[in-house]
Design a protein around this motif. Structure first.
Motif, short mmCIF file in Angstrom:
data_model
loop_
_atom_site.label_atom_id
_atom_site.label_comp_id
_atom_site.label_asym_id
_atom_site.label_seq_id
_atom_site.Cartn_x
_atom_site.Cartn_y
_atom_site.Cartn_z
N GLY A 1 -0.23 46.10 -32.40
CA GLY A 1 0.62 45.15 -31.69
C GLY A 1 1.07 45.61 -30.32
O GLY A 1 1.75 44.89 -29.60
N CYS A 2 0.68 46.83 -29.93
CA CYS A 2 1.04 47.35 -28.61
C CYS A 2 0.24 46.63 -27.53
O CYS A 2 -0.92 46.28 -27.73
CB CYS A 2 0.74 48.85 -28.55
SG CYS A 2 0.92 49.58 -26.91
N GLY A 3 0.85 46.44 -26.36
CA GLY A 3 0.17 45.72 -25.29
C GLY A 3 -0.81 46.58 -24.49
O GLY A 3 -1.67 46.06 -23.78
N HIS A 4 -0.70 47.91 -24.61
CA HIS A 4 -1.51 48.78 -23.75
C HIS A 4 -3.01 48.53 -23.90
O HIS A 4 -3.73 48.49 -22.91
CB HIS A 4 -1.21 50.25 -24.05
CG HIS A 4 -0.04 50.78 -23.30
ND1 HIS A 4 0.14 50.61 -21.95
CD2 HIS A 4 1.04 51.49 -23.72
CE1 HIS A 4 1.26 51.19 -21.56
NE2 HIS A 4 1.84 51.72 -22.62
N SER A 5 -3.46 48.37 -25.17
CA SER A 5 -4.92 48.24 -25.35
C SER A 5 -5.44 46.97 -24.67
O SER A 5 -6.52 46.98 -24.08
CB SER A 5 -5.29 48.29 -26.83
OG SER A 5 -4.18 48.10 -27.66
N ILE A 6 -4.64 45.91 -24.75
CA ILE A 6 -5.04 44.65 -24.08
C ILE A 6 -5.11 44.87 -22.57
O ILE A 6 -6.09 44.52 -21.91
CB ILE A 6 -4.03 43.53 -24.38
CG1 ILE A 6 -3.95 43.25 -25.89
CG2 ILE A 6 -4.39 42.26 -23.60
CD1 ILE A 6 -2.82 42.31 -26.28
N ILE A 7 -4.07 45.51 -22.04
CA ILE A 7 -3.99 45.69 -20.58
C ILE A 7 -5.09 46.63 -20.09
O ILE A 7 -5.70 46.41 -19.04
CB ILE A 7 -2.58 46.17 -20.17
CG1 ILE A 7 -1.53 45.17 -20.68
CG2 ILE A 7 -2.46 46.33 -18.66
CD1 ILE A 7 -0.10 45.69 -20.69
N HIS A 8 -5.37 47.69 -20.87
CA HIS A 8 -6.48 48.58 -20.52
C HIS A 8 -7.77 47.77 -20.38
O HIS A 8 -8.54 47.92 -19.44
CB HIS A 8 -6.71 49.63 -21.62
CG HIS A 8 -5.74 50.77 -21.58
ND1 HIS A 8 -4.58 50.76 -20.86
CD2 HIS A 8 -5.77 51.99 -22.20
CE1 HIS A 8 -3.94 51.91 -21.03
NE2 HIS A 8 -4.64 52.67 -21.85
N ARG A 9 -8.00 46.92 -21.39
CA ARG A 9 -9.23 46.13 -21.39
C ARG A 9 -9.29 45.23 -20.16
O ARG A 9 -10.34 45.10 -19.52
CB ARG A 9 -9.34 45.30 -22.68
CG ARG A 9 -10.66 44.57 -22.72
CD ARG A 9 -10.86 43.62 -23.87
NE ARG A 9 -12.00 42.80 -23.49
CZ ARG A 9 -13.25 43.03 -23.91
NH1 ARG A 9 -13.50 43.99 -24.74
NH2 ARG A 9 -14.23 42.25 -23.47
N LEU A 10 -8.14 44.61 -19.84
CA LEU A 10 -8.13 43.72 -18.68
C LEU A 10 -8.47 44.48 -17.39
O LEU A 10 -9.23 44.00 -16.55
CB LEU A 10 -6.74 43.05 -18.54
CG LEU A 10 -6.34 42.10 -19.68
CD1 LEU A 10 -4.96 41.50 -19.39
CD2 LEU A 10 -7.37 40.99 -19.89
N VAL A 11 -7.90 45.68 -17.27
CA VAL A 11 -8.18 46.49 -16.08
C VAL A 11 -9.68 46.80 -16.02
O VAL A 11 -10.32 46.67 -14.97
CB VAL A 11 -7.35 47.80 -16.09
CG1 VAL A 11 -7.81 48.75 -14.98
CG2 VAL A 11 -5.86 47.49 -15.94
#
Lengths: 250, 351
Positions: free
Chosen positions: A22-32
Motif C-alpha cells: 500500500g506504500c506509494g513509493h513503488s507506484i511513483i518509482h514506476r512513473l518516474v
C-alpha cells in the motif's frame, strides 16, 4: 496473437520492491521510470535519492544514481547539473528530507532557478525511522512523537513547502498530485513528465509534490490510507498546479 | 601575490572547474578571486552557496560528475562541512577542501591559528575515515601543494585538506606558476555519473546496510590509507645534519621556527627544523630516523599541543619531547621561539 500492452519500463530494474503493502513509493518509482523511457533520456539521466524509505531507489531505477546526505539532495544535484549541464538530473525526496532538514537547500536551489526536477513524496511522517512527526504532518494526526495528535501550539503547523517554493522567482513549475486512484496516478505521471520537460527546455526549477499513503505508520489498511489522503490530507494540501510559468514570456 | 589568490590560481591551473563556498573570514579573498577567474572560463562553475553544508554537497555532486572540485572555509565552517567530507570519504569521491584556520573554539576569532590539527588529521567527521592533509608554509608551496592536492584526491579518490591559516592567506609573496593543465587531458574516471550509455546505472553511495559489506568496505579504505601512509609522506629538513635539537613545526609555525633557528644558530646553538608537509600521513619514519642521535625535540604549534601527540607516537622513548605553543590566534615571534630553544639548550647542556 496476444499483444503485450503493459510491461516493465526499461529504466526499472527487475528487483522486487521492498516497500510496505500500500506504500506509494513503488507506484511513483514506476512513473518516474516510465517518464524517463518515454522521454528517451535514460542514458543521460542522473538521479539523487534521499535518506528515508526511498534511500534504496537505486535498487529499482536503472539510471546513474548518486546518494546524498539527508536533506542535501538538491545541493548534490546542483553540483552534478552545473558540472554537466547536458545531463538530466532529478532528486527523489521525502517530506522530512526536503521540508525539514533540507529546507534551506531546497528553497535556495529553487530561488537560483537550478535546472532540476524534484519528486517530493509527501506522506506526512518519517517512515523509515518509525513514523515520527514530519513537518508536513497535519494537525490532529497521531504519530509516534505526537501521541495525542499534532497540536499547533506545541508542534507548530503543517508546512506547505510547495507553496513556499512557488514564491521563489526561479521556480517555474510546481504541482501537487496524489497516487490514490488510477486517475490521480495518471495525473501524477503527467506532472512528472512535465517537470522533466521543464528541465530539458532549460526553463528553471520544477517540482512535483505527490501525496502518498503510508498505511504502516498511519496504522490504516491500504484502502483506508488512500481514503484518508483523499478526504483529510488534501484539506491541508489541496491537489492543484501551484505554479506554472512555462507559457509566460519572462 | 596574496596567499588566498595563489590558491585560487593554482587550483584553476590544476584543472579545477567547480567551486562552491560560503563567506567566512579569513578566507574570503579566495572565493572572490575564483568568482572572477572562473567567469573567464567557459567550462567553470562558481557558486556562492547558501551555507557550508550546501557548498560541500555541491562539491560532492560536481565530483560525482567527474569534475575537479574545491571548497574553502575557515574553522567554524569546516565543522559544518564535516558531514559532506565524511560522505565523500565513504563514497570515495575526490575533492579539495581548504581550511584557513582561525582561533577557536566556537566562533572564536579571525586570527591565525593551528587549533584544527586534530580535526583535520583524524578525519574530522564521523565514521573513522582519513583525509590527506597538506600544510603549506610559503607562497610557492601554496602553488605546488594546491596542485598536488588535486592529483592526490583523484589518485586515491578521497577529499584532500589544504590546511593553512589567516597569515598564510594574507601573506604577499612572489610566486611562479606552472602552465595550466587542460582538464580534458586528465586521466579518465570510469566511475563517474555521466549517464548510463549502453550500460546499467552506476551507483555512488556510502550506504552499506549489510554489516559484512560495511566491514569489507572499511577494510578496503584501510588498505588505501595504508598505501597512502607508505607512499605519500612529505617533509622538509632544515639544518638538521649537525643539529643537537630539532624543532618540529608545520605551516606558519614552521615559518616562524625557521627564523628562530637562524637566530640561535648565530648565537652558536645547533638547532634545526623538521617540518612535516603532510600532516596526514605524518612523516613518522623520517622523524624517528633523527633519533636516537637527537635526544631533544621541541614541538612548536599555534595551539596547546596537538601535533605533539603524533611526534611522541613517532619517536616513542627515543628522545625527550618538549612543547611550546600559544592558542587563541596569538602568533608567536621568532624571538619567543629562539628563547624557548635557548632555554632548552642550556638546561640540558646541548652544545
Amino acid at each position: 496473437m496476444a499483444k503485450q500492452v503493459f510491461k516493465r519500463p526499461k529504466s526499472l530494474k527487475e528487483n522486487v520492491f521492498h516497500y510496505c503493502p500500500g506504500c506509494g513509493h513503488s507506484i511513483i518509482h514506476r512513473l518516474v521510470a516510465e517518464v524517463i523511457d518515454e522521454l528517451g533520456i535514460r542514458e543521460r539521466t542522473v538521479g539523487v535519492p534521499p535518506a528515508g524509505c526511498a534511500v534504496l531507489a537505486y535498487n529499482y531505477l536503472d539510471v546513474d544514481m548518486g546518494e546524498a546526505p539527508h536533506g542535501r539532495a538538491v545541493a548534490v544535484a546542483t553540483g552534478i547539473k552545473r558540472a554537466r549541464p547536458d545531463l538530466v538530473v532529478f532528486t527523489y525526496q521525502g517530506d522530512g528530507d526536503i521540508a525539514a532538514i533540507g529546507t534551506a537547500e531546497t528553497v535556495h536551489a529553487a530561488n537560483r532557478g537550478e535546472r532540476l526536477t524534484v519528486i517530493f513524496v509527501n506522506n506526512g511522517v518519517y517512515g523509515m525511522t518509525g513514523g515520527q512527526m514530519a513537518p508536513t504532518t497535519i494537525l490532529g494526526q497521531t504519530t509516534t512523537t505526537t501521541p495525542g495528535g499534532r497540536i499547533a501550539l506545541r508542534d507548530g503547523y503543517p508546512l506547505d513547502l510547495s507553496q513556499m517554493l512557488a514564491v521563489a522567482a526561479g521556480s517555474v513549475y510546481i504541482e501537487r498530485t496524489s497516487v490514490t486512484s488510477p486517475k490521480n496516478i495518471m495525473k501524477t505521471k503527467k506532472a512528472i513528465k512535465k517537470a522533466f520537460q521543464v528541465q530539458m527546455d532549460d526553463l528553471g526549477f520544477a517540482l512535483v509534490e505527490v501525496l502518498s499513503p503510508c498505511p504502516t505508520n498511519w496504522k490504516l489498511s491500504p484502502v483506508d490510507a488512500c481514503k484518508w489522503v483523499d478526504e483529510e490530507v488534501v484539506k491541508s494540501y489541496p491537489l492543484k498546479v501551484i505554479k506554472d510559468t512555462t507559457q509566460s514570456d519572462g | 601575490m596574496r596567499g588566498s589568490h595563489v590558491i585560487g590560481e593554482a587550483a584553476t591551473r590544476a584543472g579545477c572547474r567547480f567551486y562552491a563556498g560560503y563567506p567566512i573570514t579569513p578566507q574570503n579573498e579566495l572565493p572572490e578571486y575564483l568568482s572572477k577567474r572562473f567567469a573567464e572560463l567557459e567550462d567553470a562553475t562558481f557558486i556562492q552557496a547558501e551555507s557550508e553544508l550546501a557548498a560541500i554537497n555541491m562539491v560532492m555532486g560536481a565530483s560525482m560528475a567527474g569534475v575537479r572540485a574545491m571548497t574553502s572555509s575557515s574553522s567554524p565552517g569546516i565543522s559544518l562541512k564535516q558531514e559532506g567530507i565524511s560522505y565523500m570519504a565513504g563514497t570515495e569521491l575526490p575533492a579539495v577542501v581548504v581550511n584557513v584556520m582561525r582561533g577557536g573554539p566556537g566562533l572564536g576569532n579571525i586570527a591565525p591559528s593551528q587549533q584544527d590539527y586534530f580535526q583535520a588529521t583524524r578525519g574530522g567527521g564521523h565514521g573513522g575515515y582519513r583525509t590527506i592533509v597538506l600544510a603549506p608554509h610559503s607562497g610557492q608551496e601554496l602553488v605546488t601543494l594546491t596542485m598536488k592536492a588535486f592529483d592526490l584526491a583523484d589518485r586515491y579518490r578521497l577529499p584532500v585538506v589544504l590546511l593553512g591559516d589567516g597569515l598564510m592567506g594574507q601573506m604577499m609573496e612572489p610566486v611562479t606558476f606552472p602552465d595550466p593543465i587542460d582538464p580534458a587531458t586528465l586521466p579518465r574516471k570510469d566511475w563517474v555519473l555521466g549517464g548510463a550509455k549502453g550500460r546499467g546505472g552506476h551507483l555512488l553511495a556510502s550506504l552499506l546496510l549489510d554489516p559484512s559489506k560495511m566491514e569489507q568496505h572499511n577494510w578496503k579504505l584501510a588498505r588505501k590509507y595504508a598505501a597512502i601512509r607508505e607512499r605519500e609522506t612529505e617533509h622538509e629538513s632544515y639544518l638538521l645534519d649537525d643539529a643537537v635539537l630539532a624543532v618540529v613545526a608545520f605551516g606558519t609555525a614552521a615559518r616562524i621556527a625557521k627564523g628562530a633557528v637562524n637566530r640561535v644558530r648565530k648565537a652558536g646553538l645547533k638547532a634545526g627544523l623538521f617540518r612535516p608537509v603532510t600532516l596526514w600521513p605524518f612523516p613518522e619514519r623520517q622523524l624517528r630516523a633523527l633519533t636516537p642521535r637527537l635526544k631533544h625535540i621541541l614541538v612548536f604549534e599555534m595551539n596547546l599541543g596537538q601535533m605533539v601527540e603524533d611526534v611522541k607516537l613517532s619517536i616513542g622513548e627515543q628522545a625527550t619531547v618538549h612543547f611550546y605553543g600559544r592558542p587563541g590566534g596569538i602568533v608567536s615571534t621568532p624571538h619567543e621561539i629562539a628563547e624557548a630553544i635557548t632555554k632548552l639548550c642550556y638546561r640540558y647542556d646541548l652544545g
